[in-house]
Design an enzyme around this catalytic site. Structure first.
Site, PDB file in Angstrom:
ATOM      1  CG  ASP A  65      -6.008  -4.516  -1.943  1.00 57.48           C
ATOM      2  OD1 ASP A  65      -4.863  -4.939  -2.181  1.00 57.48           O
ATOM      3  OD2 ASP A  65      -6.458  -4.384  -0.785  1.00 57.48           O
ATOM      4  CG  ASN A  99      -1.988  -5.150  -3.128  1.00 57.62           C
ATOM      5  OD1 ASN A  99      -1.780  -5.680  -2.059  1.00 57.62           O
ATOM      6  ND2 ASN A  99      -1.762  -3.853  -3.351  1.00 57.62           N
ATOM      7  CD  GLU A 114      -1.896  -2.283   0.667  1.00 58.70           C
ATOM      8  OE1 GLU A 114      -1.255  -2.953   1.487  1.00 58.70           O
ATOM      9  OE2 GLU A 114      -2.285  -2.738  -0.422  1.00 58.70           O
TER      10      GLU A 114
END
Lengths: 103, 630
Positions: free
Chosen positions: B333, B291, B207
């Site tokens: 995601d 991801n 992230e």
């Protein structure tokens, strides 16, 4: 396996622009992305260009190399002294610009 | 002796290290010893109990007939709030307990579990908390049984990016190495994993645009044996010469760069912070890469290999023999890091095969032949999965439904599953007698709207606003019905039984030969169901919600069931950080807005046995006796 190869060969031979991206219109095995209708093939120069800064992109590689070098100094020191020291600044001869001396 | 092994100074005694370094490594016995230790049902030597990661115990003392008599035998507070993921380890007379940040490790004496044998408290840079994606969790410890030259070790990962080896007897730090740099957003939350006198560690931080990698260190010295990335040039991916040769349609060489635009692979995610499994016969270990970064798909054209892949790597060299990308060019995601459970079963044609089963975040349960990566089955774990119509078993490609695709300048609605997946980090279980997988499932869908943002190392790099809510089978009006528990047969593709839950079953399950499936719930229950029917047979209300998985061990001839409590993790960020904006916490705050009505923060372990019998059934155990050493 032959059956799969033939199926894929046929799929790639027939590949052309899809009406909508469903992920099955492959250019080559393992390379099946295509732009969604109305979106660019490449984002550089488009309104969706993330305008990446090369210096920022390289920071992770640099951080990994620096960590690896510090770890090498820790191991070098442990082998030399028999004591583990995490703080590389306390290691005799430590040079943050160089790898530890070869054994 | 109660030792407090504080380690801010990180200096180890000459004796301990001389022992570790002074003798050349003997034969790689760790595998054999761990396999042998795991054969004894008294132990729980790794996060998934053994290398098959089945979370399954052959013990039957606690069974369908007497599970109603389960009562607390003892408990232990970790003194730490926030989410407690994973499960403790038990080896012999000791239980090893980990915590979220600050990642304290305790060793407890199972003869008198109120007695802390040692605790190892690291001093970490508190900045690590600010780059943690989803609470400050940690998924567990690893145990190395020792050899002729060095006693057993316990390994910990820290949120600040360090891997630490501790003496299993004393808690003393033997070495600590840097594996992730929080200044570029990289953290460690994964449980370390011991294979062949190496400790293997994945990375976190997708992230924040962290390019994923897995690292193997020598257990005795911390020296790096190899490192393999998820994206980039083949030589950095450590692809074997015959990579994906049995399945060339998965893709083979050069795709770690060719499926990205420019140098976006350098910040492309694909971290791995889930669970490992290992097959000693094949010398392959298995895990999932996560991801791609950023979440905004429009910013990263291409299939983005090899994010979102199931990997089979040779442990000795780190070389990848196969990788299968489940969600090419992810748009939601669906980080593919979830548990890999190994089994041997007959396929539909009646051929016995060595399998790997992986309930993915994208809502599909994949089963592969783990010797070569062949795709055996790919079933929706719930019929409400809508981003994909089906997975073609011949090509391995998902047939996406464009209606639920995401893109810039577009608000995509009612995508199922949500970014949290229909399955997340929970460590599930497999019952080899019943040939059933017991899956803790999320039932959450979402709306998704991307936005542009620049990459700055060490800053969040997501680029999407999310709203999450219960799936179609839940109660959207009341924001409840966010989870399910299911029993799945990977060969027939059928669910033997399933039940809805109030909240996500985030932590996973544990199965036993006693015919029971145990799991914890976010609202703070530990439950036992009949593995054959799914009937609820027993439950107990814990002090706080559960996001870890249960375990079982035997001590002094008695079977115990243990579980961490401690609400938090991604589903708990609204509760633990007191957030109200429904899009905060990457969308989880809205989904779990009712959680605080059912549980509050806490952190510890609760241990159960039949009638609560245990070490303290003798009231004199643990009593202070004047003049006797502690």
């Amino acid at each position: 396996m032959k059956k799969i190869a033939l199926t894929l060969a046929a799929a790639f031979a027939l590949s052309g622009p899809a009406l909508a991206y469903d992920g099955t219109n492959c250019k080559a095995p393992g390379n099946c992305w295509e732009p969604k209708p109305g979106y660019p093939e490449k984002v550089e120069g488009s309104q969706y260009d993330p305008q990446h800064d090369p210096a920022e992109l390289n920071k992770q590689t640099e951080a990994l190399a620096n960590m690896q070098q510090r770890n090498e100094w820790r191991i070098y020191n442990a082998k030399k002294t028999g004591t583990f020291e995490f703080d590389v600044k306390k290691i005799e001869g430590y040079d943050e610009t160089a790898a530890p001396p070869a054994e | 002796m109660n030792r407090l092994a504080r380690n801010g100074m990180r200096q180890t005694s000459a004796l301990a290290l001389t022992i570790a370094l002074g003798v050349a490594a003997g034969p790689a016995l760790a595998n054999d010893q761990l396999v042998e230790l795991a054969k004894d049902p008294a132990n729980w030597v790794m996060t998934g109990r053994d290398y098959n990661a089945q979370n399954y115990s052959e013990m039957t003392e606690i069974n369908k007939e007497n599970v109603k008599q389960l009562r607390p035998a003892w408990s232990f507070s970790t003194g730490v709030l926030h989410g407690h993921e994973g499960t403790p380890l038990v080896v012999g007379d000791k239980m090893y307990v980990h915590t979220p940040f600050p990642n304290t490790v305790f060793a407890l004496d199972l003869n008198d579990p109120g007695h802390i044998l040692w605790q190892n408290k690291p001093k970490q840079n508190p900045t690590a908390r600010t780059v943690a994606c989803c609470d400050v969790v940690n998924r567990g410890l690893a145990y190395w049984p020792g050899d002729d030259s060095r006693g057993p070790l316990v390994f910990r990962t820290q949120l600040d990016g360090q891997v630490v080896a501790m003496d299993a007897e004393s808690g003393e730090t033997v070495w600590a190495m840097e594996v992730a740099d929080i200044r570029v957003g990289a953290t460690l939350t994964i449980a370390p994993y011991v294979i062949k006198d190496m400790v293997v560690i994945g990375s976190s931080g997708a992230e924040l645009g962290v390019r994923g990698y897995v690292t193997a260190l020598d257990v005795k010295t911390g020296e790096q044996r190899w490192r393999a990335f998820a994206t980039g040039p083949d030589e950095e991916l450590l692809l074997a010469d015959d990579f994906n040769a049995p399945n060339p349609h998965y893709g083979q060489k050069n795709l770690g760069t060719e499926t990205w635009e420019g140098e976006a692979w350098k910040i492309g995610g694909g971290t791995n912070w889930g669970w490992y499994a290992y097959d000693p016969e094949e010398d392959l270990f298995y895990y999932g890469s996560g991801n791609p970064a950023p979440w905004n798909e429009t910013m990263r054209p291409g299939d983005n290999k090899w994010t979102m892949a199931i990997w089979g790597r040779e442990a000795t060299t780190g070389e990848a023999k196969f990788a299968y990308q489940k969600t090419p060019h992810d748009e939601w995601d669906y980080a593919g890091v979830n548990v890999m459970m190994l089994s041997v079963q007959k396929d539909k044609e009646g051929n016995e095969r060595k399998l790997l089963t992986h309930p993915d975040r994208n809502g599909i349960v994949y089963t592969l032949d783990r010797t070569n990566g062949d795709l055996v089955s790919a079933d929706k774990m719930d019929d409400t999965v809508n981003w994909v119509k089906e997975v073609n078993l011949e090509t391995g490609l998902p047939l996406r439904d464009p209606e639920f695709g995401t893109r810039m300048d577009h608000m995509a609605r009612d995508i199922c599953p949500s970014a949290m997946g229909y399955h997340n980090q929970g460590h599930d279980s497999y019952d080899p007698e019943r040939e059933l997988f017991f899956m803790g499932i999320n039932h959450i869908c979402m709306d998704w709207e991307p936005f542009m943002l620049p990459y700055r190392a060490g800053q969040f790099f997501v680029g999407a606003t999310l709203n999450m809510y219960p799936g179609p089978k839940g109660d959207r009006q009341n924001a409840l019905g966010l989870g399910q528990i299911k029993a799945y047969n990977a060969i027939s593709g059928e669910m033997k039984w399933e039940h809805m839950e109030r909240f996500a079953v985030w932590g996973g399950t544990m199965a036993t030969a006693g015919g029971l499936t145990f799991y914890g719930t976010l609202d703070g229950f530990i439950k036992a169901r009949d593995s054959d029917t799914g009937d609820l047979l027993w439950k107990f209300k814990l002090p706080s919600g559960v996001i870890g998985h249960p375990m079982t061990y035997q001590h002094d001839g008695r079977q115990y069931v243990a579980i961490y409590y401690g609400v938090g993790g991604w589903p708990g960020v609204g509760l633990v950080f007191d957030l109200a904006d429904p899009t905060a916490g990457l969308g989880s705050v809205g989904a779990f807005k009712r959680l605080q009505e059912y549980t509050q923060m806490g952190g510890g372990i609760m241990v159960f046995s039949i009638d609560g019998e245990g070490p303290y059934s003798d009231p004199m155990v643990g009593e202070y006796v004047s003049g006797q050493p502690a």
